[in-house]
Design a protein around this motif. Structure first.
Motif, PDB file in Angstrom:
ATOM      1  N   GLU A 143      52.846  33.067  31.930  1.00  0.00           N
ATOM      2  CA  GLU A 143      53.328  32.245  30.829  1.00  0.00           C
ATOM      3  C   GLU A 143      52.227  31.279  30.383  1.00  0.00           C
ATOM      4  O   GLU A 143      51.217  31.126  31.044  1.00  0.00           O
ATOM      5  N   SER A 147      50.179  27.746  29.363  1.00  0.00           N
ATOM      6  CA  SER A 147      49.906  26.460  30.039  1.00  0.00           C
ATOM      7  C   SER A 147      49.532  26.627  31.512  1.00  0.00           C
ATOM      8  O   SER A 147      49.930  25.827  32.361  1.00  0.00           O
ATOM      9  N   VAL A 148      48.779  27.669  31.848  1.00  0.00           N
ATOM     10  CA  VAL A 148      48.292  27.871  33.209  1.00  0.00           C
ATOM     11  C   VAL A 148      46.788  27.612  33.224  1.00  0.00           C
ATOM     12  O   VAL A 148      46.012  28.393  32.675  1.00  0.00           O
ATOM     13  N   ASN A 176      52.211  25.766  36.116  1.00  0.00           N
ATOM     14  CA  ASN A 176      52.524  25.704  34.686  1.00  0.00           C
ATOM     15  C   ASN A 176      52.953  24.272  34.395  1.00  0.00           C
ATOM     16  O   ASN A 176      54.082  23.879  34.680  1.00  0.00           O
TER      17      ASN A 176
END
Length: 628
Positions: free
Chosen positions: A516, A518-519, A533
């Motif tokens: 996903e 925002s890593v 995250n």
């Protein structure tokens, strides 16, 4: 004793007086115990030698032979080490037999036949005829027989270890208790080990050890621990070198201070003596002038007194009247003149109190702080606390990641644009050591052997530096912006916001794992990719087959960013907005939370010291903590 590894000839057996003496107490052997190096000592002497060798050690692992200094590992309780070495009754027995050298079997028949061989099981000398029958008879066919003049050779004299039961020394070892990991005889199995669940015969136990890979597993475990010990030893040796350097610097400072103090005292003394001389000279000059004036008047009075004497004796009345009035005028003038008597009083003005100066701390001292951590890594983390050791700040901040190098220094990439782009190197005391300029904005960092890998965020570049010279070895372009990175098994794992890209050490893409958004942080721990995250406030663990192994989230974890692991595979997560650090097991189970840490961006743990960590707050305020 000193049972040497070289054999004894027949003539030497006749003069074995020294060989019958323990080399520690120099007396006849009493219950001699034999070490793996084949040297024998009295039971009490060996026990004392072990105690003396280990008394200064915190956790002794063994001792050195008192004679050859070969290291012998110790097993179990130290006081019982001596009992684990076999009693060498054969040694004393051979020395006794060497005096008569008669066949033991023939002596029972009152025959005196010279013995030429020795049986270690029967513990007696044998003649040629008895030796021949000894080897034919079934009960004694397997006995160890050697020439009598070679019985003192170490290869023959060495006690047969492990083949007899420790509890029942007259019985052979035939079975293995796996529950207690102990060799035993049939009698032991029926008594001490009757409740044990796993007992095998020797051949079955040996086959399991050989075929199950236990030897390889134990060897790998020992190698891993050896590396920990070597790193700890290297760290302590470096620490000793640094102590020597600090002591050397301090010694030079003291010597320079001594020179400056001596020079200052000498100069102050010289100036004081000069002032004293000038003051004394000026005062004496004034007093000399005053003394001369008084002396003039004294001489004048004496002259006038002479004139009065002359008046009394002269008959010249004119002269008599004139000299009288003249003398009278001189006397009036002298007594009417203003003449001062100058006296200069001296008073010593006390200078610095020497006694007080002696009591003052003049010289700098070396303050030493001792820290101890368990090399085995057995700290109870559930009860551990963070104790601030050193704090320092980085100018211009912009620090998001950092790592410890093998020498204990801390490397901090500073995410600034060129020409300010640089990595900062600090020692553990917070002193800046070096600034390493880069052509791109350095963001994250990890170390593999002699190479340092630095990601450059939106610059889509990974820089590789030498960990020794910090020179650029190579640069690798990436397809995406690269943020946090880790390296395992010579493969790079790079967090790229929406994926984790797997590359080789030259930047060639191997595989990309979708995640996903925002890593920006990833570590590899126990064959799992663990990433945070920060937008969803979740930490996840993914296998190399893209399977999610576990996820962790908590109302008390906000903006999880930095991730780190220790040597026990525990996972540390920084909660920037929740002002804490969450610690998980390798399976994602919460172990504890360290609270009251202001805006932590990353946490770094040295590769050889789980009791230390560095935490970055506010993108530039660094604190080194002790965990314990």
């Amino acid at each position: 004793m000193a049972c040497s590894t070289s054999g004894q000839s027949g003539s030497e057996l006749e003069t074995l007086g020294d060989a019958s003496l323990c080399s520690v107490c120099f007396e006849k052997f009493k219950s001699p115990r034999t070490l793996p190096c084949r040297h024998s000592f009295c039971h009490a002497c060996l026990s004392s030698a072990i105690e003396s060798s280990c008394k200064e050690k915190e956790t002794p692992a063994g001792f050195r032979c008192p004679l050859c200094r070969e290291f012998t590992p110790g097993v179990g309780e130290q006081k019982k080490w001596v009992n684990r070495f076999p009693i060498n009754d054969a040694l004393v027995n051979i020395l006794e037999i060497s005096n008569s050298k008669l066949c033991g079997a023939c002596k029972t028949e009152d025959e005196e036949t010279p013995g030429v061989n020795y049986c270690f099981e029967c513990k007696e000398a044998l003649c040629d005829a008895c030796t021949k029958y000894h080897r034919k008879i079934a009960p004694s066919r397997s006995h160890s027989v050697c020439p009598l003049n070679k019985a003192m050779d170490a290869e023959y004299l060495q006690p047969i270890m492990y083949k007899t039961c420790q509890e029942h020394t007259d019985r052979p070892v035939e079975l293995v208790c796996n529950d207690h990991e102990q060799l035993c005889c049939t009698l032991c199995v029926g008594t001490n080990h009757r409740k044990c669940k796993s007992v095998d015969t020797l051949d079955v136990a040996a086959g399991k050890i050989k075929d199950s890979g236990m030897i390889q597993s134990l060897e790998e475990n020992m190698k891993e621990y050896e590396q920990k010990l070597l790193r700890a030893k290297h760290s302590m040796e470096e620490n000793m070198d640094k102590l020597d350097d600090a002591a050397s610097i301090l010694t030079k400072e003291m010597e320079k201070m001594e020179e400056d103090l001596i020079a200052h005292v000498r100069k102050a003394k010289s100036e004081a003596l000069e002032k004293l001389g000038e003051a004394t000279k000026t005062s004496k000059e004034k007093m000399n002038i005053s003394t001369e004036n008084i002396d003039d008047q004294i001489q004048c009075i004496k002259k006038c007194q002479q004139m009065l004497t002359d008046i009394n004796t002269t008959s010249d009345m004119v002269k008599q009247v004139a000299e009288f009035f003249r003398t009278k005028q001189i006397n009036q003038k002298l007594q009417s003149s203003r003449l001062n008597k100058i006296l200069i009083m001296s008073k010593v003005k006390k200078g610095s109190d020497v006694c007080k100066i002696r009591k003052q701390l003049l010289f700098p001292t070396l303050e030493l702080s001792e820290y101890t951590h368990d090399i085995y890594g057995k700290v109870d983390i559930r009860k551990a606390t963070l104790k601030a050791d050193v704090s320092f700040s980085v100018e211009d901040k912009q620090i998001y990641f950092g790592t410890f190098l093998i020498d204990g220094s801390i490397l901090l990439p500073q995410y600034l644009s060129p020409p300010q782009a640089q990595c900062l190197l600090f020692n553990r005391n917070g002193k800046e050591i070096k600034r390493i300029s880069t052509n791109h904005k350095p963001l994250s960092v990890c170390v593999c052997g002699n190479e340092i890998y630095i990601s450059c965020g939106t610059g889509k570049v990974i820089i590789v530096l030498s960990s020794e010279t910090f020179a650029v070895l190579r640069s690798m372009s990436t397809e995406k912006p690269c943020y946090g990175l880790d390296i395992k098994y010579d493969q790079l794992y790079v967090a790229c916001m929406d994926s984790i890209d797997l590359m080789d050490k030259n930047g060639e893409m191997i595989r990309s794992y979708d995640v996903e958004e925002s890593v920006e942080c990833v570590i590899v721990n126990n064959q799992k990719m663990i990433y945070s995250n920060y937008a969803e406030h979740i930490v996840s663990a993914m296998s190399t087959s893209s399977q999610i192994m576990w996820t962790y989230e908590s109302p008390n974890l906000r903006f999880p960013f930095g991730i780190e692991h220790d040597s026990r595979d525990n996972v540390y997560i920084t909660g920037k907005d929740s002002n804490n650090i969450h610690m998980l097991s390798s399976e994602g189970v919460l172990l504890r939370v360290f609270d009251n840490i202001k805006q932590p961006w990353f946490i770094a743990i040295p590769p050889d010291d789980d009791s230390t960590c560095c935490i970055c707050s506010n993108r530039g305020d660094m604190t080194i903590y002790r965990i314990g």
